[in-house]
Motif scaffolding. Structure first.
Motif, PDB file in Angstrom:
ATOM      1  N   ASP A   1       0.816  -1.220   0.000  1.00  0.00           N
ATOM      2  CA  ASP A   1       0.000   0.000   0.000  1.00  0.00           C
ATOM      3  C   ASP A   1       0.851   1.273   0.000  1.00  0.00           C
ATOM      4  O   ASP A   1       0.366   2.345  -0.352  1.00  0.00           O
ATOM      5  CB  ASP A   1      -0.907   0.024   1.250  1.00  0.00           C
ATOM      6  N   GLU A   2       2.118   1.173   0.424  1.00  0.00           N
ATOM      7  CA  GLU A   2       2.959   2.362   0.575  1.00  0.00           C
ATOM      8  C   GLU A   2       3.861   2.602  -0.640  1.00  0.00           C
ATOM      9  O   GLU A   2       4.687   3.502  -0.636  1.00  0.00           O
ATOM     10  CB  GLU A   2       3.818   2.212   1.840  1.00  0.00           C
ATOM     11  N   LEU A   3       3.684   1.813  -1.689  1.00  0.00           N
ATOM     12  CA  LEU A   3       4.540   1.890  -2.874  1.00  0.00           C
ATOM     13  C   LEU A   3       4.151   3.081  -3.754  1.00  0.00           C
ATOM     14  O   LEU A   3       2.983   3.286  -4.061  1.00  0.00           O
ATOM     15  CB  LEU A   3       4.414   0.595  -3.671  1.00  0.00           C
ATOM     16  N   VAL A   4       5.170   3.890  -4.172  1.00  0.00           N
ATOM     17  CA  VAL A   4       4.956   4.993  -5.114  1.00  0.00           C
ATOM     18  C   VAL A   4       5.442   4.590  -6.502  1.00  0.00           C
ATOM     19  O   VAL A   4       4.789   4.830  -7.507  1.00  0.00           O
ATOM     20  CB  VAL A   4       5.706   6.264  -4.645  1.00  0.00           C
ATOM     21  N   PHE A   5       6.625   3.960  -6.560  1.00  0.00           N
ATOM     22  CA  PHE A   5       7.209   3.577  -7.846  1.00  0.00           C
ATOM     23  C   PHE A   5       7.961   2.253  -7.680  1.00  0.00           C
ATOM     24  O   PHE A   5       8.571   1.998  -6.638  1.00  0.00           O
ATOM     25  CB  PHE A   5       8.166   4.663  -8.331  1.00  0.00           C
ATOM     26  N   ASN A   6       7.917   1.435  -8.734  1.00  0.00           N
ATOM     27  CA  ASN A   6       8.640   0.162  -8.678  1.00  0.00           C
ATOM     28  C   ASN A   6       8.992  -0.290 -10.086  1.00  0.00           C
ATOM     29  O   ASN A   6       8.211  -0.135 -11.024  1.00  0.00           O
ATOM     30  CB  ASN A   6       7.767  -0.910  -8.010  1.00  0.00           C
TER      31      ASN A   6
END
Length: 623
Positions: A378-383
């Protein structure tokens, strides 16, 4: 006595008392006066001897058969030949309960009552004590509860039938009190808003609605409005509920118009396609730009919210030229507008850069499991990831939440595994600097224009977003950056002036930062490099300025610590290798760093830096 005096006043009480005494004096025997009062009662009243169970006194309301033989409570009430508990230990004996507690009691049970068998009765029993403090007798009076029970059952039956009727309807039905709290709602309405009936009492309809609806609610007149909740678009009509001409709230009917709205959107989409069908020939994707196009792209990045007229003035071009180039670049997917949220305003405190390198070719299942858990965070901005490495960017509320995520990604057997290399940067949000793509374009095309310095993201308190409407608009702008004020108004059912005013405040107060993101692949930029260096000495102002001029144009993100700097930089493949070598030599010469860490990440074909979606993360932080 004091209560009586306080109700009447001393003088009035004395008058009343004299009247009572005068009335009693008419009877030579005061007991006759008491009998007169007791006989006036329409419910049974009697006194029982606790030792013999004999009824010593009873009023005519008991309807006991008169004869010379003694009357016992277990005979008259229960139809038994011996005391209750001698016949059946499960039967509650009133006398025994009073003797055990030595207090007045009230209970309900089925018994014989005024000539009727098996009647539901309320029993009131009070102990009478003798001079030795022992219970000698019990005063008892009984009240029939059959009528009350029957009425309650009828009322309950009617209520159940009404609820079944309400639940059988295909529209939402609800009842609100004068403050907007829910008193009732049928199953259809509860399903629409995604709340079970048991939690309905905790909800208030007005809490998240705009001011215009709240004003209509206070008028106490019939009105209609639309609103969005539980990912559905609902249309409600409220009618005032009156009791003896006094306003008691509203009765509401609600219909789900989500599908209708979606159909309208599809119709509009197909109409637009039909209108543009003559001009729908795809222009070949161009990677080479002319001088004016390069200049416009620079201006679009430097002034993301500028009108075409203002942009033309800044770049010293004609407005029509700017409009034509801007539309062409947009159509060719060169740039995209986003609103980067200031994460500190929604409770974010820690940025985490997570770099993984692994050689799990023998265990591809485990490798894909780690990748899946990172992607679903849920805390991911970019991957971006592949079978051998991954680069992930997270924003968390605190160190504890990101640590939980890290523990979740890596099982115990992977932490000390030599085939898995993990590099984690935990960075404070209040030391974050964000670059502008105009500097990257200026450097890339060698335009020799003004460099845009990195902007520090100031930490902001959460107070501004406590208001539910501000929070709603903040989220909506971040999720739909390309939407106009009118489109945002329709999506949120909030007036255009309110949207416009709050959007302006959000931008002015740095809660939302407008950014023009560039399609890096079109520029030929295919390498992302993260550079971190730690040093022991204090950096002079001259050294800071020298470092800034040399490496800031390619820097999109910088995080400064007391003795630590981390930069995220974009390069072309060949330029990147040369630049990083220069950077290493520069830091060694200027700062004598304690440690330099450089990680290189080729941008994959599927990586899309210019269309980052902040919606999932904001949902986690805001709602």
């Amino acid at each position: 006595m004091s209560d009586i005096i306080s109700n009447y006043g001393p003088a009035e009480f004395a008058i009343k008392l004299n009247k009572i005494k005068h009335y009693i004096a008419k009877f030579k025997d005061p007991s006759k006066f008491i009998n007169k009062i007791l006989e006036s009662l329409n419910h049974p009243f009697y006194i029982i001897d606790v030792k013999t169970y004999e009824i010593k006194y009873h009023t005519s309301a008991t309807q006991f058969k008169e004869n010379d033989n003694p009357i016992f409570c277990y005979e008259t009430n229960m139809g038994l030949e011996r005391p209750c508990q001698e016949c059946n230990k499960k039967v509650i004996c009133i006398l025994k309960k009073v003797i055990d507690t030595k207090k007045p009691i009230k209970l309900h049970k089925f018994m014989n009552f005024q000539g009727k068998k098996n009647t539901y009765v309320e029993i009131n029993a009070t102990p009478i004590f003798n001079k030795n403090g022992e219970i000698a007798e019990i005063i008892r009076y009984d009240l029939s509860m059959d009528e009350l029970k029957k009425k309650n059952q009828e009322l309950k039956k009617t209520k159940n039938q009404l609820n079944l009727l309400m639940d059988s309807q295909n529209i939402g039905i609800s009842q609100l009190d004068e403050k907007g709290n829910f008193k009732f709602a049928n199953k259809v309405f509860c399903k629409m808003i995604g709340v079970p009936k048991s939690k309905l009492k905790d909800l208030n309809l007005l809490r998240d609605l705009e001011e215009e609806v709240k004003k209509k609610f206070k008028l106490k007149k019939e009105f209609s409005f639309d609103y969005s909740t539980n990912k559905r678009i609902l249309s409600s009509n409220l009618v005032p509920s009156l009791q003896e001409k006094e306003f008691k709230g509203y009765f509401g009917t609600t219909t789900d118009t989500t599908e209708l709205s979606e159909v309208k959107k599809e119709i509009k989409k197909y109409q637009e396609k039909a209108n543009n069908s003559l001009f729908d020939k795809k222009v070949k994707e161009r990677k080479i730009l002319n001088a004016k196009e390069k200049l416009c792209l620079y201006g679009i990045c430097k002034y993301p919210l500028a009108s075409d007229q203002k942009l033309a003035s800044k770049l010293n071009l004609n407005r029509s030229t700017v409009t034509a180039i801007k539309n062409r670049l947009k159509e060719d997917n060169w740039f995209n507008l986003v609103y980067c949220p200031n994460f500190s305003a929604v409770g974010g405190e820690v940025i985490t850069l997570l770099i993984n390198k692994w050689n799990l070719s023998k265990d591809k299942q485990r490798s894909s499991k780690i990748i899946k858990e990172i992607r679903e965070s849920d805390e991911l901005v970019f991957n971006q990831d592949n079978e051998s490495q991954s680069l992930s960017f997270f924003v968390s509320k605190n160190y504890a939440t990101i640590q939980r995520n890290l523990n979740k990604f890596y099982h115990k057997d992977l932490i000390n595994n030599e085939e898995v290399k993990r590099l984690t940067f935990l960075l404070e949000l209040d030391s974050l600097y964000v670059g502008c793509y105009s500097s990257l374009i200026n450097h890339h095309f060698k335009l020799n224009l003004e460099h845009t310095p990195l902007k520090k993201i100031e930490k902001i308190e959460k107070n501004y977003l406590k208001n539910s409407i501000n929070k709603k608009i903040f989220y909506s702008i971040a999720k739909f950056p390309e939407c106009s004020i009118e489109e945002l108004s329709k999506k949120n059912f909030i007036s255009k002036p309110t949207i416009s005013k709050i959007k302006k405040q959000l931008i002015e107060n740095n809660l939302l930062i407008p950014k023009t993101m560039i399609n890096l692949k079109k520029l030929g930029i295919n390498s992302l490099q993260i550079v971190t260096f730690e040093f022991e000495q204090n950096i002079s102002q001259r050294q800071k300025e020298k470092e800034r001029k040399k490496f800031e144009p390619q820097t999109i993100l910088k995080v400064k610590g007391k003795n630590k700097v981390t930069r995220m930089m974009f390069f072309e493949e060949k330029e990147g290798t040369k630049a990083i070598n220069e950077l290493r030599e520069f830091y060694k010469k200027e700062f004598n760093p304690f440690e330099i860490i450089v990680t290189k990440h080729p941008l994959q074909q599927k990586t899309n830096f210019f269309k980052i979606d902040f919606a999932t993360l904001l949902e986690q932080l805001i709602f």
